[in-house]
Enzyme design. Sequence first.
Site, short mmCIF file in Angstrom:
data_model
loop_
_atom_site.label_atom_id
_atom_site.label_comp_id
_atom_site.label_asym_id
_atom_site.label_seq_id
_atom_site.Cartn_x
_atom_site.Cartn_y
_atom_site.Cartn_z
CE1 TYR A 232 -4.16 -2.22 5.28
CE2 TYR A 232 -3.68 0.05 4.65
CZ TYR A 232 -3.98 -1.25 4.30
OH TYR A 232 -4.09 -1.61 2.97
CB SER B 46 -0.84 0.01 1.28
OG SER B 46 -1.63 1.17 1.36
#
Length: 263
Positions: A156, A143
């Site tokens: 995250y 990501s």
Amino acid sequence: MSKLKNKWVVITGASGGIGKEIAWKAAEKGANVILAARSIDKLKELENAITSRFGVTASSYQLDVSDIEQVQQVFERIFNETNGIDVLVNNAGFGIFKEAHEVDVKEAKAMFDVNVMGLIACTSAVLPHMKARKAGHIINIASQAGKIATPKSSVYSATKHAVLGYSNSLRMECARDGIFVTTVNPGPIATNFFSIADESGTYVKNVQKFMLKPEYVAEKVVNSMLTNKREINLPRWMNAGSILYTLFPRTVERFGKHAFFRK
Ligand code: NJP
């Protein structure tokens, strides 16, 4: 002829979102696809759609990647079914966007178990075989959050930083055996991811206009298969932001403060 013709591509988290699109587009290019996720009914539905549309082999395996023993058993079955895995796409993952003090430690562990340990377990399952064949491609969906950490995504972000660290080392080790390692670092993508990540809907509202389409991300991933692509960073302007952050972290944190908190 497509590079992917008759190759075996395994995709974790193939029951929805970008995993499903990656499976579809790989099959469109002639690959046989192995679909893995927890929702077996969704996988079967996709499997049927793929086989009737493209005439390739598709199979479904119920798999919770956070269960390491299950990963080993399922990959044994996959190896028995195929004549070797050519591409592994480690896509299964989820996020919960909360400030650090709001995150339950169990939620944090669950994110690490899926996003990091699950990815490592699947990679470990295929590595000996790829090394023996001196070929293969591991694609890890990370990501932009693995490049630049912003508020409400400490855990995250930490999982995706871990994925990038693991992959960067793995890439150098694997190069000796002709195995490619690609990391994919997208910005926000319009998938179900946000039904868990952003319960309030605030983040989705704020970034709606920047959202990438899952089909677009999948196309880039499938086009990179069996090529020595280091990273896929999308969209470009967001990647420019993470490069700036690497160079000038204090300045970006100071000037980006308000924007980052709009999550
Ligand atoms: O999310 P979603 P995306 N074991 O929720 C599966 C990253 N990413 O496609 O098990 C096995 O539509 C789940 O299947 P099921 C993100 O971090 C996203 O957007 O049946 N599978 C489903 O198929 C993730 O790594 C954005 O519930 C498990 C799939 O994962 C990847 O992209 C931005 C599982 C998730 O589909 C795909 O996410 C970014 C488990 N324990 C990176 N847990 C974004 N959407 O904005 C979940 O930078 N799955």
